[in-house]
Design a protein around this motif. Structure first.
Motif, PDB file in Angstrom:
ATOM      1  N   GLU A 104      -7.918  -2.572   7.987  1.00  0.00           N
ATOM      2  CA  GLU A 104      -8.341  -1.495   8.879  1.00  0.00           C
ATOM      3  C   GLU A 104      -7.201  -0.603   9.345  1.00  0.00           C
ATOM      4  O   GLU A 104      -7.429   0.487   9.831  1.00  0.00           O
ATOM      5  CB  GLU A 104      -9.042  -2.097  10.108  1.00  0.00           C
ATOM      6  N   SER A 105      -5.974  -1.096   9.220  1.00  0.00           N
ATOM      7  CA  SER A 105      -4.880  -0.338   9.830  1.00  0.00           C
ATOM      8  C   SER A 105      -3.654  -0.234   8.942  1.00  0.00           C
ATOM      9  O   SER A 105      -3.285   0.843   8.486  1.00  0.00           O
ATOM     10  CB  SER A 105      -4.511  -0.993  11.168  1.00  0.00           C
ATOM     11  N   ILE A 106      -3.002  -1.355   8.685  1.00  0.00           N
ATOM     12  CA  ILE A 106      -1.643  -1.334   8.150  1.00  0.00           C
ATOM     13  C   ILE A 106      -1.557  -0.691   6.774  1.00  0.00           C
ATOM     14  O   ILE A 106      -0.668   0.143   6.526  1.00  0.00           O
ATOM     15  CB  ILE A 106      -1.069  -2.763   8.126  1.00  0.00           C
ATOM     16  N   LEU A 107      -2.435  -1.062   5.853  1.00  0.00           N
ATOM     17  CA  LEU A 107      -2.334  -0.509   4.498  1.00  0.00           C
ATOM     18  C   LEU A 107      -2.535   1.009   4.498  1.00  0.00           C
ATOM     19  O   LEU A 107      -1.843   1.739   3.777  1.00  0.00           O
ATOM     20  CB  LEU A 107      -3.342  -1.188   3.574  1.00  0.00           C
ATOM     21  N   ARG A 108      -3.465   1.487   5.303  1.00  0.00           N
ATOM     22  CA  ARG A 108      -3.668   2.942   5.393  1.00  0.00           C
ATOM     23  C   ARG A 108      -2.432   3.635   5.963  1.00  0.00           C
ATOM     24  O   ARG A 108      -2.029   4.706   5.500  1.00  0.00           O
ATOM     25  CB  ARG A 108      -4.885   3.252   6.269  1.00  0.00           C
ATOM     26  N   ILE A 109      -1.843   3.010   6.989  1.00  0.00           N
ATOM     27  CA  ILE A 109      -0.657   3.603   7.604  1.00  0.00           C
ATOM     28  C   ILE A 109       0.503   3.652   6.611  1.00  0.00           C
ATOM     29  O   ILE A 109       1.185   4.678   6.472  1.00  0.00           O
ATOM     30  CB  ILE A 109      -0.264   2.812   8.866  1.00  0.00           C
ATOM     31  N   LEU A 110       0.736   2.564   5.912  1.00  0.00           N
ATOM     32  CA  LEU A 110       1.833   2.506   4.945  1.00  0.00           C
ATOM     33  C   LEU A 110       1.600   3.476   3.789  1.00  0.00           C
ATOM     34  O   LEU A 110       2.562   4.042   3.243  1.00  0.00           O
ATOM     35  CB  LEU A 110       1.995   1.080   4.413  1.00  0.00           C
ATOM     36  N   ASP A 111       0.343   3.673   3.453  1.00  0.00           N
ATOM     37  CA  ASP A 111       0.025   4.567   2.326  1.00  0.00           C
ATOM     38  C   ASP A 111       0.370   6.018   2.639  1.00  0.00           C
ATOM     39  O   ASP A 111       0.524   6.832   1.730  1.00  0.00           O
ATOM     40  CB  ASP A 111      -1.461   4.437   1.985  1.00  0.00           C
ATOM     41  N   ARG A 112       0.518   6.355   3.924  1.00  0.00           N
ATOM     42  CA  ARG A 112       0.881   7.728   4.287  1.00  0.00           C
ATOM     43  C   ARG A 112       2.279   8.087   3.788  1.00  0.00           C
ATOM     44  O   ARG A 112       2.619   9.274   3.678  1.00  0.00           O
ATOM     45  CB  ARG A 112       0.838   7.899   5.810  1.00  0.00           C
TER      46      ARG A 112
ATOM     47  N   VAL B  83      -6.902   4.242  -0.135  1.00  0.00           N
ATOM     48  CA  VAL B  83      -5.480   3.977  -0.317  1.00  0.00           C
ATOM     49  C   VAL B  83      -5.101   4.290  -1.760  1.00  0.00           C
ATOM     50  O   VAL B  83      -5.695   3.756  -2.701  1.00  0.00           O
ATOM     51  CB  VAL B  83      -5.137   2.509   0.038  1.00  0.00           C
ATOM     52  N   LYS B  84      -4.102   5.132  -1.942  1.00  0.00           N
ATOM     53  CA  LYS B  84      -3.728   5.594  -3.278  1.00  0.00           C
ATOM     54  C   LYS B  84      -2.770   4.639  -3.987  1.00  0.00           C
ATOM     55  O   LYS B  84      -2.771   4.526  -5.199  1.00  0.00           O
ATOM     56  CB  LYS B  84      -3.079   6.984  -3.187  1.00  0.00           C
TER      57      LYS B  84
ATOM     58  N   ASN C 171       3.246   7.475   0.861  1.00  0.00           N
ATOM     59  CA  ASN C 171       3.055   7.720  -0.576  1.00  0.00           C
ATOM     60  C   ASN C 171       3.935   6.830  -1.467  1.00  0.00           C
ATOM     61  O   ASN C 171       4.606   7.320  -2.391  1.00  0.00           O
ATOM     62  CB  ASN C 171       3.321   9.193  -0.904  1.00  0.00           C
ATOM     63  N   PRO C 172       3.958   5.524  -1.222  1.00  0.00           N
ATOM     64  CA  PRO C 172       4.711   4.642  -2.121  1.00  0.00           C
ATOM     65  C   PRO C 172       3.981   4.489  -3.453  1.00  0.00           C
ATOM     66  O   PRO C 172       2.752   4.659  -3.530  1.00  0.00           O
ATOM     67  CB  PRO C 172       4.731   3.313  -1.360  1.00  0.00           C
ATOM     68  N   ALA C 173       4.727   4.166  -4.478  1.00  0.00           N
ATOM     69  CA  ALA C 173       4.096   3.908  -5.770  1.00  0.00           C
ATOM     70  C   ALA C 173       3.314   2.598  -5.720  1.00  0.00           C
ATOM     71  O   ALA C 173       2.239   2.470  -6.311  1.00  0.00           O
ATOM     72  CB  ALA C 173       5.161   3.846  -6.866  1.00  0.00           C
ATOM     73  N   ARG C 174       3.856   1.642  -5.002  1.00  0.00           N
ATOM     74  CA  ARG C 174       3.234   0.323  -4.922  1.00  0.00           C
ATOM     75  C   ARG C 174       3.547  -0.273  -3.558  1.00  0.00           C
ATOM     76  O   ARG C 174       4.665  -0.128  -3.044  1.00  0.00           O
ATOM     77  CB  ARG C 174       3.769  -0.576  -6.032  1.00  0.00           C
ATOM     78  N   ILE C 175       2.562  -0.920  -2.941  1.00  0.00           N
ATOM     79  CA  ILE C 175       2.766  -1.648  -1.679  1.00  0.00           C
ATOM     80  C   ILE C 175       2.641  -3.135  -1.970  1.00  0.00           C
ATOM     81  O   ILE C 175       1.623  -3.595  -2.489  1.00  0.00           O
ATOM     82  CB  ILE C 175       1.735  -1.254  -0.607  1.00  0.00           C
ATOM     83  N   ILE C 176       3.712  -3.881  -1.653  1.00  0.00           N
ATOM     84  CA  ILE C 176       3.685  -5.336  -1.828  1.00  0.00           C
ATOM     85  C   ILE C 176       3.758  -5.971  -0.450  1.00  0.00           C
ATOM     86  O   ILE C 176       4.763  -5.841   0.259  1.00  0.00           O
ATOM     87  CB  ILE C 176       4.846  -5.847  -2.708  1.00  0.00           C
ATOM     88  N   VAL C 177       2.677  -6.610  -0.039  1.00  0.00           N
ATOM     89  CA  VAL C 177       2.639  -7.320   1.237  1.00  0.00           C
ATOM     90  C   VAL C 177       2.960  -8.778   0.964  1.00  0.00           C
ATOM     91  O   VAL C 177       2.318  -9.425   0.134  1.00  0.00           O
ATOM     92  CB  VAL C 177       1.269  -7.188   1.931  1.00  0.00           C
TER      93      VAL C 177
END
Length: 632
Positions: free
Chosen positions: A471-479, A576-577, A481-487
């Motif tokens: 609901e929050s963190i992934l959308r915020i991090l996606d702003r 999320v892109k 524009n990283p190529a890949r998000i690794i949590v």
């Protein structure tokens, strides 16, 4: 942890071993014990948000004088409330310093001016959060040696059995909860010990007034605890005061819940966390001792301190998840363990970013994950160092000054990516209807990534429900524009409910469980779900000692990586892109990081007590039958 999980309570016990006059002369105040208790409770505030309470016992007061004082609060500021109440009685004499600073007068006239203190911080996991459930709880009696005060960090899986035993004894418990049941169970055997000693001294010809004193001097606290804890199935660190002045803290035989102590010739202290005692008393790590699993620390009215075996110690299963997240990171061992947890994740993280550390930014969320982050940084830096050496050796005689500059300039890219807005979080918590505000709990630092080029690695302590991520963190991090998000989670996948004091009791809450269920459905293995349900129902009425954890079969068809991939799919919002990956700690590395704390039932389903298997199976039955309730 980026999502809030309630967890186990905190205890703080203080016994002053000298008269109050001693502390007035040496420290300038008879309130020395109260001051230390306040600090012990504030330093453990992380362990209680539902309520707090304290009880004081005064020694050697004449009959008719109030010798026990208790204050409790279940407000949003419980510690402040109870000490405001304490200070109210003290401030009554603020205009008369000659009385206020007289320890003899204070003990006779001011509430909480005593020698024995018990403080408690509550997180409710059983019953409700009304004031009646806030510890310390009392079992009052006109005979001091029958009066019992109890506060603890515990949860029993077999309240039904314990409740029935009380009824079979002829009692009529006033409530159905583990707190009341445990209080009455210990109280019953306290009564029996009193009655036995009374008969003994009566037969010897002693008058009643003398018998009361003899009972207080000779009551066998270890015997009472051995009898009363015999049927306990759960994790516990229970602190108790008996009205005449004996005190105890007893710990479960698996060491599930923690308890530490320190004693010198002035003071004896017990708390749920070691660094709290170190800080409050300004002592070293080695000065603080652990109450052994299955043992009780008993402080007699005469000042004698005993460390006695109550239950046969079992294979140590102290809670590793508590050490990953809930315990204070200032503890020497816990700090090292959390760093190792981060460091051991290095190979999996490098694999997730295809070893492209030059185009990767590393960070953490939330702040409690910082120590694991430091370990992760060390692991990646060690890898970069090896890579630099390999590149130098590879060049050999062809190594140029430009090559050297290029190689040694390679550094780990670390940034502060997310900052939590605490005030906003508080505002949201006041109105459950404002879910749309959750997406703004964290602010991000813009300009820290190269859009479309850089990977972003963020480490968290653990991922339980995954709600805040989705609901929050992934959308915020996606702003960014990283190529890949690794949590990255410094703990393994949480697959099974807790039943020993941490508020994680429902299987349906766990995103790992939901992922496994989805995988079973997608792969045409729904028969596994039906089979597990049937097996759980078949053993529902068996004695807890005969129950098997069949929920393990839900996860068996899949690898950890398959479940991680499915969790990533479930938690990634459609808008999320960036590509999202999840990396979890392994069980093997968990045990390497926390070698002395092998309690891993959240991750493996290997419960230390039989009641755990019953709880997990009941939780699965509740899930299938659509009941959104606890399994214990």
């Amino acid at each position: 942890m980026s999502e809030q999980i309630k967890h186990e309570c905190g205890i703080a016990l203080i016994r002053l071993l000298k008269p109050l006059e001693y502390y007035q002369l040496k420290y300038g105040t008879w309130r020395y014990g109260l001051h230390k208790l306040y600090l012990l409770m504030e330093k453990q505030h992380n362990r209680g948000q539902d309520g707090a309470g304290l009880t004081t016992i005064k020694f050697d007061l004449a009959p008719g004088k109030k010798y026990i004082d208790r204050e409790r609060s279940n407000s949003s500021t419980p510690i402040k409330d109870i000490f405001d109440a304490v200070n109210k009685g003290i401030n009554k004499y603020s205009s008369k310093p000659e009385l206020l600073n007289d320890p003899v007068f204070a003990k006779e006239n001011i509430p909480f001016a005593g020698e024995l203190f018990l403080g408690h911080l509550r997180y409710g996991t059983f019953g409700n959060n009304s004031i009646d459930y806030v510890h310390p709880v009392m079992r009052d009696n006109n005979w001091k040696s029958r009066t019992l005060v109890l506060a603890g960090n515990f949860n029993m899986t077999n309240v039904d059995e314990l409740f029935k035993k009380l009824v079979d004894l002829g009692q009529h418990p006033r409530d159905y909860s583990d707190t009341v049941t445990v209080l009455e169970k210990i109280g019953h055997f306290l009564d029996e010990e009193n009655q036995q000693l009374f008969r003994q001294y009566k037969n010897d010809g002693h008058p009643n007034i003398e018998i009361s004193k003899l009972i207080a001097e000779n009551i066998n606290v270890a015997k009472i605890l051995q009898a009363s804890t015999k049927d306990f199935d759960g994790g516990y660190a229970m602190a108790g005061l008996i009205g005449h002045g004996d005190a105890f803290v007893v710990r479960d035989p698996w060491g599930i819940r923690p308890a530490f102590y320190y004693a010198n010739d002035e003071i004896a202290v017990v708390a749920s966390e070691r660094p709290v005692i170190q800080t409050v008393l300004n002592i070293s790590t080695d000065d603080v001792k652990e109450i052994k699993p299955g043992y009780a620390l008993i402080i007699k009215r005469n000042g004698t301190i005993l460390h006695e075996e109550i239950r046969i110690p079992q294979a140590r299963k102290s809670c590793s998840f508590e050490r990953i997240y809930f315990s204070r990171g200032t503890d020497k061992d816990i700090y090292k363990e959390r760093k190792r947890l981060g460091e051991f994740l290095t190979p999996a993280i490098l694999k997730a970013i295809n070893y492209d550390h030059e185009n990767t930014v590393f960070s953490y969320i939330p702040n409690t994950a910082e120590t694991a982050f430091l370990g992760m940084v060390k692991g990646i830096e060690d890898y970069i160092k090896i890579e630099k050496k390999r590149r130098i050796l590879e060049k050999g005689a062809n190594l140029t000054e430009k090559d050297i500059d290029e190689i040694i300039s390679t550094r780990l890219r670390v940034e502060k990516i997310a900052v939590k807005d605490v005030k906003l979080r508080t505002f949201i918590a006041q109105d459950k209807g404002r879910e749309d505000l959750v997406g703004h709990v964290y602010d991000i630092t813009y300009g820290t990534l190269r859009p479309g080029v850089d990977n972003l690695v963020v480490i968290d302590d653990s991922i339980v429900r995954g709600t805040t991520l989705r609901e929050s963190i992934l959308r915020i991090l996606d702003r960014l524009n990283p190529a890949r998000i690794i949590v990255v989670s410094s703990s393994p996948q949480i697959r099974y409910p807790d039943c020993y004091g941490i508020d994680m009791a429902k299987l349906s809450d766990f995103v790992a469980f939901r992922a496994a269920i989805e995988l079973l459905k997608e792969t045409g293995q729904e028969g596994v779900i039906n089979s597990v349900y049937r097996k759980c129902k078949e053993q529902q009425n068996l004695p807890k000692e005969q129950i098997i954890n069949y929920v393990k079969e839900i996860y068996r068809p899949f690898t950890d990586e398959q479940i991680s991939q499915k969790i990533a799919q479930l938690l990634t919002p459609k808008d999320v892109k960036a590509e999202v990956k999840l990396v979890y700690q392994s069980i093997e590395n968990l045990h390497k990081s926390c070698p002395n704390d092998q309690g891993d039932w959240y991750f493996t389903g290997d419960y230390p007590t039989p009641g755990g298997n019953r709880v997990v199976n009941n939780s699965f039955i509740n899930f299938i039958e659509g009941r959104n309730q606890r399994a214990y």
